[in-house]
Design a protein around this motif. Structure first.
Motif, PDB file in Angstrom:
ATOM      1  N   UNK A   3     -85.262  -6.951  17.171  1.00 19.02           N
ATOM      2  CA  UNK A   3     -84.453  -5.758  16.822  1.00 19.02           C
ATOM      3  C   UNK A   3     -85.455  -4.700  16.696  1.00 19.02           C
ATOM      4  N   UNK A   4     -84.606  -3.358  16.642  1.00 14.20           N
ATOM      5  CA  UNK A   4     -85.328  -2.150  16.277  1.00 14.20           C
ATOM      6  C   UNK A   4     -84.428  -1.615  15.172  1.00 14.20           C
ATOM      7  N   UNK A 154     -87.416  -8.036  13.246  1.00 13.34           N
ATOM      8  CA  UNK A 154     -87.701  -6.630  13.762  1.00 13.34           C
ATOM      9  C   UNK A 154     -88.872  -6.763  14.725  1.00 13.34           C
ATOM     10  N   UNK A 155     -89.160  -5.732  15.652  1.00 18.35           N
ATOM     11  CA  UNK A 155     -90.336  -5.619  16.399  1.00 18.35           C
ATOM     12  C   UNK A 155     -91.448  -4.789  15.540  1.00 18.35           C
ATOM     13  N   UNK A 156     -91.392  -4.345  14.279  1.00 17.61           N
ATOM     14  CA  UNK A 156     -92.242  -3.921  13.594  1.00 17.61           C
ATOM     15  C   UNK A 156     -93.330  -4.739  13.266  1.00 17.61           C
ATOM     16  N   UNK A 157     -94.330  -4.303  12.928  1.00 24.24           N
ATOM     17  CA  UNK A 157     -95.801  -5.022  12.504  1.00 24.24           C
ATOM     18  C   UNK A 157     -95.839  -4.959  11.060  1.00 24.24           C
ATOM     19  N   UNK A 195     -80.329  -0.651   6.040  1.00 24.60           N
ATOM     20  CA  UNK A 195     -81.056  -0.319   7.268  1.00 24.60           C
ATOM     21  C   UNK A 195     -80.000  -1.035   8.404  1.00 24.60           C
ATOM     22  N   UNK A 196     -79.680  -0.339   9.438  1.00 26.60           N
ATOM     23  CA  UNK A 196     -79.113  -0.901  10.555  1.00 26.60           C
ATOM     24  C   UNK A 196     -79.886  -1.232  11.700  1.00 26.60           C
ATOM     25  N   UNK A 197     -79.906  -2.462  12.269  1.00 28.04           N
ATOM     26  CA  UNK A 197     -80.693  -2.732  13.268  1.00 28.04           C
ATOM     27  C   UNK A 197     -79.851  -2.728  14.650  1.00 28.04           C
ATOM     28  N   UNK A 198     -80.584  -2.672  15.862  1.00 31.44           N
ATOM     29  CA  UNK A 198     -80.000  -2.379  17.124  1.00 31.44           C
ATOM     30  C   UNK A 198     -80.750  -3.458  18.099  1.00 31.44           C
ATOM     31  N   UNK A 228     -67.485  -3.517  16.059  1.00 33.18           N
ATOM     32  CA  UNK A 228     -68.504  -4.001  17.056  1.00 33.18           C
ATOM     33  C   UNK A 228     -69.816  -4.256  16.600  1.00 33.18           C
ATOM     34  N   UNK A 229     -70.108  -4.244  15.276  1.00 32.19           N
ATOM     35  CA  UNK A 229     -71.227  -4.478  14.723  1.00 32.19           C
ATOM     36  C   UNK A 229     -70.935  -5.779  13.725  1.00 32.19           C
ATOM     37  N   UNK A 230     -72.127  -6.300  13.415  1.00 35.28           N
ATOM     38  CA  UNK A 230     -72.254  -7.588  12.548  1.00 35.28           C
ATOM     39  C   UNK A 230     -72.923  -7.590  11.447  1.00 35.28           C
ATOM     40  N   UNK A 231     -72.163  -7.397  10.016  1.00 36.06           N
ATOM     41  CA  UNK A 231     -72.588  -7.538   8.874  1.00 36.06           C
ATOM     42  C   UNK A 231     -73.231  -8.745   8.386  1.00 36.06           C
ATOM     43  N   UNK A 232     -74.505  -8.572   7.826  1.00 34.35           N
ATOM     44  CA  UNK A 232     -75.208  -9.880   7.392  1.00 34.35           C
ATOM     45  C   UNK A 232     -75.745  -9.131   6.095  1.00 34.35           C
ATOM     46  N   UNK A 233     -76.545 -10.599   5.308  1.00 32.73           N
ATOM     47  CA  UNK A 233     -77.474 -10.019   4.320  1.00 32.73           C
ATOM     48  C   UNK A 233     -78.922 -10.967   4.514  1.00 32.73           C
TER      49      UNK A 233
END
Length: 246
Positions: A3-4, A154-157, A195-198, A228-233
């Motif tokens: 995810x980004x 995520x796709x972050x390093x 942060x929201x991820x996509x 339409x979004x999913x909430x998580x922890x």
């Protein structure tokens, strides 16, 4: 699969006013195409922006608690004079100094008009090319475990991992860092900042959500209903959302 980050989500009673504050603070623009106010670079909203991490200010019916947020923004400066000027300018547009137990430090701790803490950092070479937001900082108990979860999510390093801190950044080497700092205490109130991820176009959102659950994420019901979004922890209870690809 990965995810980004889409944007930083800030909850506010007056989303327009808080959005305007952050637009002025960052030298960006505020856009209100719907019920939320999006803050991003001038020239029209680009979402998600390929370089910066924008801010989406979302209206909520209740004010935050007086408990310190466990997620906050650090702002970058380029010189001591810039830091001084920025702090002065921020206080004139509604920021207030706050004491979170920081003691004598080279950075300045402020709060936005609804009490969300943020820091104006002294010049640091590592943040010279991040843009106005140097980092999104998350207080946590175990930075190593958080780096594992968010690095896989995520796709972050992952750039640096130690017992007391961990840092991630976009693999493109642009924009702010995501930092985890070992901090006393545990999370016990809802986050006002997250942060929201996509997913990427063509990826399956539900498959990504299932992958996050396998990594240690937990479903969260905040009354979102059939959104339409999913909430998580995450594993330490920090809220985040996985948005639907439009």
């Amino acid at each position: 699969m990965a995810l980004r980050p889409a944007h930083v989500n800030i909850k506010a009673l007056d989303s327009s006013a808080v959005g305007l504050f952050w637009a002025q603070a960052l030298g960006w623009s505020a856009y209100s195409p719907g019920v939320t106010t999006y803050v991003g670079p001038p020239g029209g909203p680009v979402w998600p922006d390929p370089v910066v991490l924008g801010i989406d200010v979302v209206p909520v019916p209740e004010r935050g608690t007086t408990t310190k947020n466990r997620v906050h923004l650090d702002l970058a400066t380029t010189s001591a004079a810039h830091q001084t000027e920025l702090v002065e300018r921020l206080t004139t547009i509604g920021a207030t100094p706050v004491d979170v137990g920081q003691g004598e430090v080279p950075w300045t701790v402020l709060a936005d008009p609804e009490g969300n803490e943020f820091c104006v950092l002294e010049p640091r070479e590592i943040y010279r090319d991040t843009g106005p937001i140097a980092a999104v900082v998350v207080d946590c108990v175990d930075p190593r475990a958080m780096a594992r979860f968010w690095g896989d999510a995520m796709d972050w390093t992952v750039h640096e991992v130690a017992d007391d801190h961990a840092t991630l950044r976009s693999a493109k080497g642009v924009g702010p860092y995501l930092e985890f700092l070992r901090t006393p205490g545990v999370k016990n109130v809802p986050d006002r900042v997250h942060i929201d991820l996509l997913p990427y176009p063509g990826d399956d959102k539900e498959a990504e959500v299932a992958r996050l659950r396998a990594l240690g994420a937990t479903d969260l019901d905040i009354g979102q209903g059939d959104a339409p979004w999913t909430c998580l922890t995450d594993p330490e209870g920090h809220e985040f959302c996985v948005l639907a690809v439009s």
